[in-house]
Design a protein around this motif. Sequence first.
Motif, PDB file in Angstrom:
ATOM      1  N   ARG A  26       0.845  -1.208   0.000  1.00 32.99           N
ATOM      2  CA  ARG A  26       0.000   0.000   0.000  1.00 32.99           C
ATOM      3  C   ARG A  26       0.870   1.244   0.000  1.00 32.99           C
ATOM      4  NH1 ARG A  26      -3.885  -1.661   4.927  1.00 32.99           N
ATOM      5  NH2 ARG A  26      -4.875  -3.424   3.933  1.00 32.99           N
ATOM      6  N   PHE A  28       2.239   4.563   1.742  1.00 32.85           N
ATOM      7  CA  PHE A  28       2.613   4.820   3.141  1.00 32.85           C
ATOM      8  C   PHE A  28       1.963   6.099   3.640  1.00 32.85           C
ATOM      9  CE2 PHE A  28       5.496   6.842   6.238  1.00 32.85           C
ATOM     10  CZ  PHE A  28       5.529   5.850   7.199  1.00 32.85           C
ATOM     11  N   GLN A  31       0.924   4.107   8.753  1.00 37.73           N
ATOM     12  CA  GLN A  31       0.192   2.947   9.242  1.00 37.73           C
ATOM     13  C   GLN A  31       0.887   2.225  10.391  1.00 37.73           C
ATOM     14  OE1 GLN A  31       0.770   3.634   5.999  1.00 37.73           O
ATOM     15  NE2 GLN A  31      -0.697   2.638   4.661  1.00 37.73           N
ATOM     16  N   LEU A  46       5.227  -0.831   2.032  1.00 40.13           N
ATOM     17  CA  LEU A  46       4.502   0.420   1.821  1.00 40.13           C
ATOM     18  C   LEU A  46       5.399   1.335   0.991  1.00 40.13           C
ATOM     19  CD1 LEU A  46       3.194   0.916   5.467  1.00 40.13           C
ATOM     20  CD2 LEU A  46       2.119  -0.318   3.587  1.00 40.13           C
TER      21      LEU A  46
END
Length: 189
Positions: A26, A28, A31, A46
Amino acid sequence: MASTKTQMIEAIRTAVLAIPEIGSFRGFNGQFDDNKQHPLEFPCVLWEITNIPWITRPDNRGGSLQYTTDAEIVFHIGVRSFGDDPNVDDEIFEWADQVAAVIQAITGDEFGRFERINETMDTQHDHVVDHMITFKFGISDCLTFAKSDNPKTATLKTLQQHGDIQDTPADASINFNETPQHGTDDPND
């Protein structure tokens, strides 16, 4: 057609998620400190584009081409670490090397040549080790804006004083042959 950056991230996503151990890929946005709304599957990767210093050149169609060979992207390889299994902490290096190898092999028509320039670790997260790898890469954006002396007509939606929306025709011209003027003395600009 997807943007060059979208094509690049999708190519990287496909390559990284082909590594069997990687659970999430994903963008960044912190998270590791707040992993409640969209939980990550660890180990995860990320991505974060940190710098794209565009260079603009005229192209042969009367428009412009933007490119750079010095863009930077950081990949955060995150591993859950509770301190009781030293093998998990050591495995982050294996995963980081695998991620670096697949990224360095990726090229596209308008992006590529990923060169690893930096690695660092951040352990200041609750039970997550963040191994960061920074790559330099090249990218071009072939959006060509055609020159035109023809004014274009647009419809503007204006908000009236009482909050009603009203369609108001307006003439607006765009001339790519002129440099936009800023800071004129005319108070109506």
